[in-house]
Structure formats: C-alpha cells, structure tokens
Design an enzyme around this catalytic site. Structure first.
Site, PDB file in Angstrom:
ATOM      1  N   HIS A   1      -3.092   2.395   3.789  1.00  0.00           N
ATOM      2  CA  HIS A   1      -2.526   1.670   5.082  1.00  0.00           C
ATOM      3  C   HIS A   1      -1.052   2.270   5.424  1.00  0.00           C
ATOM      4  O   HIS A   1      -0.751   2.556   6.549  1.00  0.00           O
ATOM      5  CB  HIS A   1      -2.148   0.164   4.605  1.00  0.00           C
ATOM      6  CG  HIS A   1      -3.387  -0.690   4.459  1.00  0.00           C
ATOM      7  ND1 HIS A   1      -3.582  -1.842   5.230  1.00  0.00           N
ATOM      8  CD2 HIS A   1      -4.422  -0.491   3.457  1.00  0.00           C
ATOM      9  CE1 HIS A   1      -4.816  -2.283   4.968  1.00  0.00           C
ATOM     10  NE2 HIS A   1      -5.155  -1.651   3.836  1.00  0.00           N
TER      11      HIS A   1
ATOM     12  N   ASP B   1       1.203  -3.663  10.245  1.00  0.00           N
ATOM     13  CA  ASP B   1      -0.149  -3.251   9.852  1.00  0.00           C
ATOM     14  C   ASP B   1      -1.102  -4.665  10.102  1.00  0.00           C
ATOM     15  O   ASP B   1      -0.398  -5.790  10.147  1.00  0.00           O
ATOM     16  CB  ASP B   1      -0.008  -3.130   8.402  1.00  0.00           C
ATOM     17  CG  ASP B   1      -1.683  -2.634   7.942  1.00  0.00           C
ATOM     18  OD1 ASP B   1      -1.917  -1.652   7.411  1.00  0.00           O
ATOM     19  OD2 ASP B   1      -2.382  -3.786   7.848  1.00  0.00           O
TER      20      ASP B   1
ATOM     21  N   SER C   1      -6.896   5.844  -3.736  1.00  0.00           N
ATOM     22  CA  SER C   1      -5.827   5.412  -4.428  1.00  0.00           C
ATOM     23  C   SER C   1      -6.018   4.130  -5.285  1.00  0.00           C
ATOM     24  O   SER C   1      -5.203   3.794  -6.007  1.00  0.00           O
ATOM     25  CB  SER C   1      -4.671   5.115  -3.469  1.00  0.00           C
ATOM     26  OG  SER C   1      -4.971   4.105  -2.557  1.00  0.00           O
TER      27      SER C   1
ATOM     28  N   TRP D   1      -1.597  11.794  -9.309  1.00  0.00           N
ATOM     29  CA  TRP D   1      -1.601  11.820  -7.955  1.00  0.00           C
ATOM     30  C   TRP D   1      -1.975  13.458  -7.325  1.00  0.00           C
ATOM     31  O   TRP D   1      -1.361  14.076  -7.851  1.00  0.00           O
ATOM     32  CB  TRP D   1      -0.354  11.383  -7.374  1.00  0.00           C
ATOM     33  CG  TRP D   1      -0.394  11.123  -5.793  1.00  0.00           C
ATOM     34  CD1 TRP D   1       0.158  11.861  -4.842  1.00  0.00           C
ATOM     35  CD2 TRP D   1      -1.195  10.044  -5.183  1.00  0.00           C
ATOM     36  NE1 TRP D   1      -0.015  11.314  -3.555  1.00  0.00           N
ATOM     37  CE2 TRP D   1      -0.729  10.105  -3.798  1.00  0.00           C
ATOM     38  CE3 TRP D   1      -1.853   8.698  -5.674  1.00  0.00           C
ATOM     39  CZ2 TRP D   1      -1.431   9.317  -2.657  1.00  0.00           C
ATOM     40  CZ3 TRP D   1      -2.403   8.108  -4.478  1.00  0.00           C
ATOM     41  CH2 TRP D   1      -2.044   8.356  -3.314  1.00  0.00           C
TER      42      TRP D   1
ATOM     43  N   HIS E   1     -14.977   8.392  -1.891  1.00  0.00           N
ATOM     44  CA  HIS E   1     -15.476   7.020  -1.800  1.00  0.00           C
ATOM     45  C   HIS E   1     -15.560   6.535  -0.409  1.00  0.00           C
ATOM     46  O   HIS E   1     -15.741   5.167  -0.304  1.00  0.00           O
ATOM     47  CB  HIS E   1     -14.479   6.222  -2.660  1.00  0.00           C
ATOM     48  CG  HIS E   1     -12.971   6.249  -1.867  1.00  0.00           C
ATOM     49  ND1 HIS E   1     -12.329   7.264  -1.377  1.00  0.00           N
ATOM     50  CD2 HIS E   1     -12.202   5.167  -1.861  1.00  0.00           C
ATOM     51  CE1 HIS E   1     -11.465   6.911  -0.907  1.00  0.00           C
ATOM     52  NE2 HIS E   1     -11.110   5.543  -1.251  1.00  0.00           N
TER      53      HIS E   1
ATOM     54  N   ASN F   1      -8.842   7.111   5.551  1.00  0.00           N
ATOM     55  CA  ASN F   1      -8.074   8.333   5.399  1.00  0.00           C
ATOM     56  C   ASN F   1      -8.799   9.442   4.887  1.00  0.00           C
ATOM     57  O   ASN F   1      -8.694  10.765   5.384  1.00  0.00           O
ATOM     58  CB  ASN F   1      -6.872   7.889   4.604  1.00  0.00           C
ATOM     59  CG  ASN F   1      -6.034   6.927   5.444  1.00  0.00           C
ATOM     60  OD1 ASN F   1      -5.461   6.977   6.460  1.00  0.00           O
ATOM     61  ND2 ASN F   1      -5.868   5.692   4.804  1.00  0.00           N
TER      62      ASN F   1
ATOM     63  N   GLU G   1      -9.476  12.883   6.861  1.00  0.00           N
ATOM     64  CA  GLU G   1      -8.728  14.242   6.170  1.00  0.00           C
ATOM     65  C   GLU G   1      -9.629  15.236   5.791  1.00  0.00           C
ATOM     66  O   GLU G   1      -9.614  16.436   6.264  1.00  0.00           O
ATOM     67  CB  GLU G   1      -7.907  13.844   4.873  1.00  0.00           C
ATOM     68  CG  GLU G   1      -6.535  13.220   5.301  1.00  0.00           C
ATOM     69  CD  GLU G   1      -6.342  12.313   3.928  1.00  0.00           C
ATOM     70  OE1 GLU G   1      -5.089  11.579   4.142  1.00  0.00           O
ATOM     71  OE2 GLU G   1      -6.596  12.428   2.833  1.00  0.00           O
TER      72      GLU G   1
END
Ligand code: UDP
Length: 491
Positions: free
Chosen positions: A19, A122, A274, A338, A356, A360, A364
C-alpha cells in the site's frame, strides 16, 4: 480569470509495503508537478522512505513527512512493529490493522492545526470519510488493488449461483471477458472488501496504480456500475523512475552482480511479496520444482523462523544439499531479505517471474516486460492471476490449490513440485507458446512506457486530476466535499 496556487495535499499511506510504496510514489509525482505535499505516517514507516523524500526536497520539490505516534502501547505491540511486513503472525497483523482505526484522532489533530486543501488516504482508513466531512475536505481514495479485482468482487457477489458446484473451475459471468476461477473464494473475503467499497462511496473518486490501456474495459465497467470516477495513474514505479529525478545512488546489490553474469532472459526470478510466508512443505515443493526444471533462478525467501529454531536452523525445509548444489552449479541464488525488486525485474537476465500476483508485483513485471508464472498467495491475488493469464495472456498458471484470505492463514494444500516444474518449463523452454507469451509481455510493456511519457494516458490523468482539484478547491470551494460532485463538471 485564472486562479492558481499550489494545492496543499495530505497523503495517508496504510501500514503495509504493497500500500505504502505506490502511494508514496504518487505523493512524489504530485510534488513533482509543483503541489505542496505532506505524507502523514508513523515513525517506523517513515524510515522506509524518508531518505528519498529528503532527496526530492533537495531537488526543489515541496514535499515533507509529518509523523504521528503509532498506538503501540495501546495495542501491546513491540516498539517499532508498525508495518504488516514486520508481523510474523495473524495476531500481530490484526493489531496493526486495528491501529489503522485508532489513529483517527492523531490525524484529525494534524489536519485541524494545518488545514490541507485535499486529503488522499489509503482505502483502508475507512474513517477518513468522516474526517473529510468534519473538516470540509475534498477526499479522493487510493485503492492499492486493481479495478479489475473490484469488478471480479462485484461480479462474484452478483452471481452466487456460479459457485454452487463443489469443484472448479467456476465460470464468472457478467464481466467483459469470460473468466474462470480454479478455487472458490472464501465468503469472508467478500465481507472484508465490503467495508472498503463502502468507504469509497463518499469520495470524489478512486486513484489506482494502473494505466488505462491495461484494464480500460474494467475501468468503464466499474465507473458505470458505481458512478465513481477512476484515476489510473501508473505504473507508479515506472512514472517515478521516468519523471522524478533522484540522485540517491545505491550500491549494486549482490544479486544484481550475479544476474550480470547470466545470459539475457535465462533466469527465473521468484518472490512472494512483502507479506506471504509459504509453509515449509510449499517451500520444499518450490525448491524441488525449480531444481527439476533445470533453469537458473534467483529466489527471494521471506521466511520467519519458528520459536524452536536456533541460529542456522532456518534452512531445514530445503531438500537435502539443495543450496550447496545450486551454488556449485552456479544455477541458483537464494536471497534471504529485502530484494531490490524493480531493479531485478528490469535486469536483462530475468526471463520469467514466479509471483504471488500482488498488484504491485504485477504492474512492476508489466513495466519490465517480464512474463509471469502465477502462484497466488491470498485474497485479490487470485483475481490478478486471471488478468495476467486469461485477459492478457502474458503469464502461465501453476494452478492454485486452495483459496486463502490472508497471508497468515495456513494452507492445507500445496502446489506440487511437478506443477511448478511444468509451468517454469512452459515459459522458459522457448516453445511456440512461450514465444507468444513473451511477445505479449513485450507489447504491454510498450503500452505501459507510453502511458507514463508526456502525453501518455497516466501522465495526462495526473495532469487532469491536479487541474480538476485546482478548479474544485480554488474556484468552487463550496462544492468541495459533496460526494456527488462531478469533478469534470467544475469549471
Ligand atoms: N518488494 C520488494 N522487495 C521484496 C519484496 C517486496 O521491493 O523483497 C516490493 C515489491 O516490489 C512491491 C511491494 O514490495 O512493490 C509488494 O507489493 P505487492 O502488491 O506485490 O505484494 P504484497 O506485499 O502487498 O503482498
């Protein structure tokens, strides 16, 4: 007479990377267009992006971060745990979701001290409709999932008869394309999304991280269904890369150096976003499937250690000798931390992406022209898979085994090594179908790049949004908070 001054716009990102990343991008893009931008956030979340904001300020953009206290003490959360990606269990994650409801007084207090012209929270902050009313603020919500997903959710709600059978695939009627779902969505997911759709109702529209050419039919479907305006402004990561110059230079990550030793299009990149943590059984199947595919891979493993695991115990889930063998053959790299995902996806060596299907990750990969191997983790990701494979055909499905509502809900079924191997080979073995899929990924990449250039659809959409907000705030302020205001009608 033209009245013009920069608008004071406050952004409020939710406490999860999927988000926060695109909304911070959007805030930076708005600041790059000369508006005065403030990002409201908590201390630990600020640390995730404050360096880049300093850099934008140094480049002359009017952007700042305003910090409020995170209600850690109230919720019994350890200090610093303020983002879902820092939660290793559903209990901690649900406290972070609860925090989203508890911060209203802190945000209201900031707003009452220094009134913005526009509020862009958001969608998770469902209370923001009340704040907008209380302070007479125009509010546009940011929805981090795709409009395609919202259309799927609405179609599923309208056609419960489509799920009467006990086994899939389930045909979803009523949408611009004939679509199927391999597994039944959990009923809880619809009620979870209900409150969010409700909160959208009193906004002046919805901003999404997309571009018109990707899901125009669904944007139109949604606008006709709800009467609300959609602003597709994305892919945000590509827009930021193309339009906001940054002088921040990062040292080249080890994995990028490794990729540079590989041939173009020869490596499969694997990452589950993430939040998703796969079960040990699923990790084992994935490792076995990758090994038997024979292809090279870069695999980002986000795995939380269980309490009874000591140092070094975290790799017991791997097939015996897997990591050593992959290293010896220089075939695979495991990245435990990361990953610089957009840089990886844009590396010439990457030829496929086991994903998954987080929204995003999807945009990407589209921006980088990398075809996907889909393995949805939870919630809306099962729908994104359909946009990737059935609507556009730039991906291959591994075949979802079971529906999950959250990244922390344990799955009882695994996607087998055979299925993973088959999907990887289908894309990476260079048959006719693989070539078709790759060329579709290239086509959509070109469309995404055009959309973010000056004169492109996302570029123009951002211009139009700022223009219409200027008119709304500076020319017709009395209409500002009406949920029925048509921004296009305000002159
Ligand atoms: N991401 C990253 N490195 C990682 C994992 C994730 O940069 O190791 C970024 C990714 O590029 C994306 C975001 O985190 O921008 C994750 O959002 P997405 O919607 O793909 O999935 P979520 O994490 O919300 O499930």
């Amino acid at each position: 007479m033209t009245i013009s001054r920069p608008l004071k716009i406050y952004f409020l990102p939710f406490f999860a990377q999927g988000h926060l990343i695109p909304l911070v991008h959007l805030a930076r893009l708005v600041a790059s267009r000369g508006q005065h931008v403030t990002i409201l956030t908590s201390p630990s979340n600020a640390q995730l992006f404050d360096k880049i904001i300093d850099d934008d300020r140094a480049a002359g953009h009017n952007i700042r971060v305003l910090i409020f206290n995170f209600p850690s003490g109230h919720l019994g959360l350890p200090s610093g745990v303020e983002n879902i990606s820092a939660a290793s269990d559903s209990h901690t994650a649900s406290k972070i979701y609860m925090a989203a409801h508890l911060i209203k007084p802190a945000v209201d207090s900031i707003i009452s001290e220094s009134r913005p012209d526009v509020f862009i929270p958001d969608i998770m902050f469902t209370w923001s409709a009340n704040t907008a009313k209380e302070f007479n603020l125009p509010r546009i919500v940011f929805n981090p999932i795709s409009i395609f997903d919202v259309c799927m959710i609405e179609a599923i709600k309208a056609h419960p008869e489509a799920f009467e059978s006990n086994s899939g695939p389930y045909k979803i009627p009523g949408l611009p394309h004939p679509l199927t779902l391999p597994v039944k969505p959990s009923p809880g997911f619809a009620s979870l999304t209900e409150a969010l759709v409700e909160a959208e109702k009193e906004s002046l529209g919805v901003i999404v991280n997309s571009f018109r050419e990707l899901d125009a039919e669904y944007t139109e479907f949604y606008e006709n269904l709800t009467g609300r305006k959609v602003w597709p402004i994305g892919p945000t990561s590509l827009m930021v890369q193309k339009t906001v110059k940054s002088s921040v230079s990062e040292e080249e990550h080890e994995c990028l150096k490794w990729l540079s030793t590989k041939e173009n299009g020869s490596v499969v990149y694997i990452c589950f976003g993430s939040m998703c943590t796969l079960s040990d059984e699923q990790l084992y199947e994935l490792a076995s499937g990758l090994e038997s595919s024979g292809h090279q891979f870069l695999w980002v493993v986000h795995r939380k250690k269980t309490n009874d695991e000591g140092e070094g115990g975290e790799d017991k889930w791997l097939p015996c000798g897997f990591e050593e063998k992959m290293k010896k053959e220089d075939r695979g790299m495991l990245l435990k931390g990361w990953a610089p995902q957009p840089l990886i996806l844009n590396h010439a060596a990457v030829g496929g992406f086991v994903t998954h299907c987080g929204w995003n990750a999807t945009v990407e990969a589209i921006s980088a022209g990398v075809p996907m191997i889909t393995m949805p983790g939870f919630g809306d990701q099962y729908y994104n898979e359909k946009l990737i494979t059935e609507v556009h055909g730039f991906g291959v499905e591994t075949g979802a085994a079971e529906w999950s509502i959250s990244p922390f809900e344990p799955k009882t079924k695994v996607v087998s090594a055979e299925r993973i191997e088959k999907a990887v080979k289908k894309l990476m073995d260079c048959g006719d179908e693989a070539e078709r899929i790759k060329s579709k990924a290239k086509e959509v990449k070109e469309k995404a790049w055009k959309a973010v250039q000056e004169g492109g659809s996302s570029y123009n959409c951002l211009t139009e949004l700022i223009d219409q907000l200027q008119k709304l705030v500076l020319v017709a302020p009395a209409a500002a908070v009406s949920s029925h205001v048509d921004l296009e009608g305000i002159i």
